[in-house]
Write an enzyme that holds these catalytic residues in place. Structure first.
Site, PDB file in Angstrom:
ATOM      1  N   ASP A   1       8.518  -5.231  18.978  1.00 52.07           N
ATOM      2  CA  ASP A   1      10.172  -6.719  19.140  1.00 52.07           C
ATOM      3  C   ASP A   1      10.737  -7.122  20.473  1.00 52.07           C
ATOM      4  O   ASP A   1      10.677  -7.433  20.842  1.00 52.07           O
ATOM      5  CB  ASP A   1      10.849  -6.551  17.945  1.00 52.07           C
TER       6      ASP A   1
ATOM      7  N   HIS B   1      12.309  -4.113  11.339  1.00 50.63           N
ATOM      8  CA  HIS B   1      10.749  -4.911  11.560  1.00 50.63           C
ATOM      9  C   HIS B   1      10.577  -5.950  10.808  1.00 50.63           C
ATOM     10  O   HIS B   1       9.184  -6.053  10.034  1.00 50.63           O
ATOM     11  CB  HIS B   1       9.752  -3.767  11.991  1.00 50.63           C
TER      12      HIS B   1
HETATM   13  P1  NAI Z   1      -5.339  -1.127   9.824  1.00 55.00           P
HETATM   14  O1  NAI Z   1      -6.145  -1.536   8.376  1.00 55.00           O
HETATM   15  O2  NAI Z   1      -6.728  -1.750  10.966  1.00 55.00           O
HETATM   16  O3  NAI Z   1      -5.751   0.317   9.329  1.00 55.00           O
HETATM   17  C1  NAI Z   1      -5.220   0.974   8.561  1.00 55.00           C
HETATM   18  C2  NAI Z   1      -5.451   2.411   8.569  1.00 55.00           C
HETATM   19  O4  NAI Z   1      -4.890   3.560   7.756  1.00 55.00           O
HETATM   20  C3  NAI Z   1      -7.153   2.114   7.013  1.00 55.00           C
HETATM   21  O5  NAI Z   1      -8.020   3.336   8.546  1.00 55.00           O
HETATM   22  C4  NAI Z   1      -7.081   3.019   6.548  1.00 55.00           C
HETATM   23  O6  NAI Z   1      -7.847   3.855   6.119  1.00 55.00           O
HETATM   24  C5  NAI Z   1      -5.869   3.626   6.341  1.00 55.00           C
HETATM   25  N1  NAI Z   1      -4.661   4.069   5.990  1.00 55.00           N
HETATM   26  C6  NAI Z   1      -4.389   3.573   4.746  1.00 55.00           C
HETATM   27  N2  NAI Z   1      -3.379   4.129   3.930  1.00 55.00           N
HETATM   28  C7  NAI Z   1      -3.428   5.815   4.220  1.00 55.00           C
HETATM   29  C8  NAI Z   1      -3.195   7.114   4.304  1.00 55.00           C
HETATM   30  N3  NAI Z   1      -2.093   6.691   3.019  1.00 55.00           N
HETATM   31  N4  NAI Z   1      -3.260   8.209   4.438  1.00 55.00           N
HETATM   32  C9  NAI Z   1      -4.067   8.084   5.690  1.00 55.00           C
HETATM   33  N5  NAI Z   1      -4.572   6.659   5.868  1.00 55.00           N
HETATM   34  C10 NAI Z   1      -3.941   5.771   5.715  1.00 55.00           C
HETATM   35  O7  NAI Z   1      -3.687  -1.633  10.059  1.00 55.00           O
HETATM   36  P2  NAI Z   1      -3.733  -1.470  11.547  1.00 55.00           P
HETATM   37  O8  NAI Z   1      -4.103  -3.067  12.058  1.00 55.00           O
HETATM   38  O9  NAI Z   1      -3.992  -0.335  11.984  1.00 55.00           O
HETATM   39  O10 NAI Z   1      -2.137  -1.187  11.145  1.00 55.00           O
HETATM   40  C11 NAI Z   1      -1.370  -0.364  10.183  1.00 55.00           C
HETATM   41  C12 NAI Z   1      -0.406  -0.758  10.174  1.00 55.00           C
HETATM   42  O11 NAI Z   1       0.779  -1.355  10.731  1.00 55.00           O
HETATM   43  C13 NAI Z   1       0.083  -1.952   9.086  1.00 55.00           C
HETATM   44  O12 NAI Z   1       0.950  -2.204   8.093  1.00 55.00           O
HETATM   45  C14 NAI Z   1       0.234  -3.019  10.484  1.00 55.00           C
HETATM   46  O13 NAI Z   1       1.290  -4.515   9.282  1.00 55.00           O
HETATM   47  C15 NAI Z   1       1.424  -1.963  10.630  1.00 55.00           C
HETATM   48  N6  NAI Z   1       2.193  -2.889  11.974  1.00 55.00           N
HETATM   49  C16 NAI Z   1       3.408  -2.524  12.705  1.00 55.00           C
HETATM   50  C17 NAI Z   1       3.506  -2.815  13.549  1.00 55.00           C
HETATM   51  C18 NAI Z   1       5.120  -2.750  13.688  1.00 55.00           C
HETATM   52  O14 NAI Z   1       6.167  -3.063  14.732  1.00 55.00           O
HETATM   53  N7  NAI Z   1       5.778  -1.854  12.955  1.00 55.00           N
HETATM   54  C19 NAI Z   1       3.119  -3.253  14.120  1.00 55.00           C
HETATM   55  C20 NAI Z   1       2.041  -3.863  13.935  1.00 55.00           C
HETATM   56  C21 NAI Z   1       1.578  -3.413  12.864  1.00 55.00           C
END
Ligand code: NAI
Length: 328
Positions: free
Chosen positions: A161, A189
């Site tokens: 952000d 966030h």
């Molecule tokens: P993605 O779905 O591509 O990858 C998430 C990965 O985490 C998957 O491979 C899944 O198998 C794994 N996973 C799920 N539960 C798990 C656990 N308990 N232990 C280990 N691995 C686990 O999602 P992406 O795009 O990589 O995003 C990840 C997270 O980041 C989402 O929650 C998204 O909303 C968040 N995010 C946060 C932002 C921020 O500014 N704080 C910005 C963008 C995304």
């Protein structure tokens, strides 16, 4: 040569992981003279573990000189062992028909388990960044689940952000992003976060005066920054991953290596500053030196800003109440 630092990353086979791991191994996060050991966690699911192996094959093929080791894990108790640094990226995404409450609860379970594992096996000085959404509340849960670690070791990512706000201000003023100082983002966030350029300066001049357009702040800047995640999904067909990974790198880089007196934004447990209840995981303006962040104090909060801060605090309080029964 420096002793390698152990960097644990969860969700390592996900979208953000794919943009993040290579940069960590390249030294973008902890420095070009700092060897790292990657400890990568994915869910036990066969497909996820196989995908993780694939990512690790590619990391091997980069032959990063700073990469001193790399392991794959399906259990946080081994993934977090002696970790100096933990990036909690993996989270449960919102599935079809899932209410906000279900999402909060599913993630609360993940971050309770991971907080306990950090408490049990990580380095006592581990620096934890939660990226997985809802990031502030997940960080709060992990912190509460790790009572033997200092609360200040737990942070949530507001840096995306912050960087989004920097880029909007650079575009509006026609000045380079690197020239912008004293910007901050308050709160959660989420679209309720309050990006605040009232104190920002470019070459000593007030950004507020340079822009001189309060309507732009309210009607363009704040909605653009707040809804940027949605706009990217709409345009790209996928959520922001490379920019999120970049923000995670920036957050950890600054936490470990300092900001040289400059401000940045981190989601941190409040110490009561600015009337934010103690322990609330809240975006604050901070400076970092010697691995410790300090909240910038004494900033005047006008009526509009107080309203915005109250709004984002209210959302965080509700999220926390929604998971309170799981922490009892
Ligand atoms: P993605 O779905 O591509 O990858 C998430 C990965 O985490 C998957 O491979 C899944 O198998 C794994 N996973 C799920 N539960 C798990 C656990 N308990 N232990 C280990 N691995 C686990 O999602 P992406 O795009 O990589 O995003 C990840 C997270 O980041 C989402 O929650 C998204 O909303 C968040 N995010 C946060 C932002 C921020 O500014 N704080 C910005 C963008 C995304």
């Amino acid at each position: 040569a420096k002793t390698p630092l152990r960097v644990a990353v969860t969700g390592a086979a996900g979208q953000i992981g794919y943009s993040l791991l290579f940069r960590i191994a390249n030294g973008d996060m902890l420095g070009k003279d700092q060897p790292v050991i990657l400890q990568l966690l994915e869910i036990p699911d066969e497909k996820a573990q196989k995908a993780l192996k694939g990512v690790m094959m590619e990391i091997d093929d980069c032959a990063f000189p700073l990469l001193a080791g790399m392991t794959a894990h399906a259990d946080p108790m081994t993934a977090f062992e002696d970790a100096d640094c933990a990036l909690l990226v993996g989270a449960r995404p919102r599935g079809p028909g899932m209410e906000r409450k279900d999402l909060l609860e599913a993630n609360a379970q993940i971050f309770t388990v991971q907080g306990k594992a950090l408490d049990a096996v990580a380095s006592r000085t581990v620096k934890v960044l939660v990226v997985g959404n809802p990031a502030n509340t997940n960080a709060y849960i992990a912190m509460k689940s790790a009572p033997s670690l200092p609360a200040k070791n737990f942070t949530a990512m507001l840096r995306l952000d912050h960087n989004r706000a920097l880029s909007q201000i650079a575009a509006k003023t026609g000045k380079p992003v690197a020239a912008i100082e004293k910007l901050c983002v308050w709160g959660n966030h989420s679209p309720t976060m309050y990006a605040d350029y009232r104190f920002a300066q470019i070459d000593g001049a007030s950004v507020k005066d340079l822009i001189g357009d309060e309507a732009w702040n309210r009607d363009t800047f704040l909605p653009t920054v707040g809804k940027r995640g949605g706009a990217i999904i709409e345009a790209r067909g996928l959520s922001s991953a490379a920019s999120a990974a970049n923000a995670a790198i920036d957050h950890m880089h600054d936490w470990f290596l300092g900001t040289g007196g400059k401000w940045t934004t981190m989601g941190i447990p409040s110490d009561g500053s600015y009337g934010i209840p103690e322990g609330t995981m809240f975006g604050f303006p901070v400076t970092v030196a010697n691995g410790e962040y300090t909240i910038v104090q004494g900033l005047p909060i006008d009526e509009f800003s107080q309203e915005r801060i109250n709004l984002t605090l209210k959302e965080l309080t509700e999220e926390r109440e929604g998971v309170a029964h799981l922490l009892a």
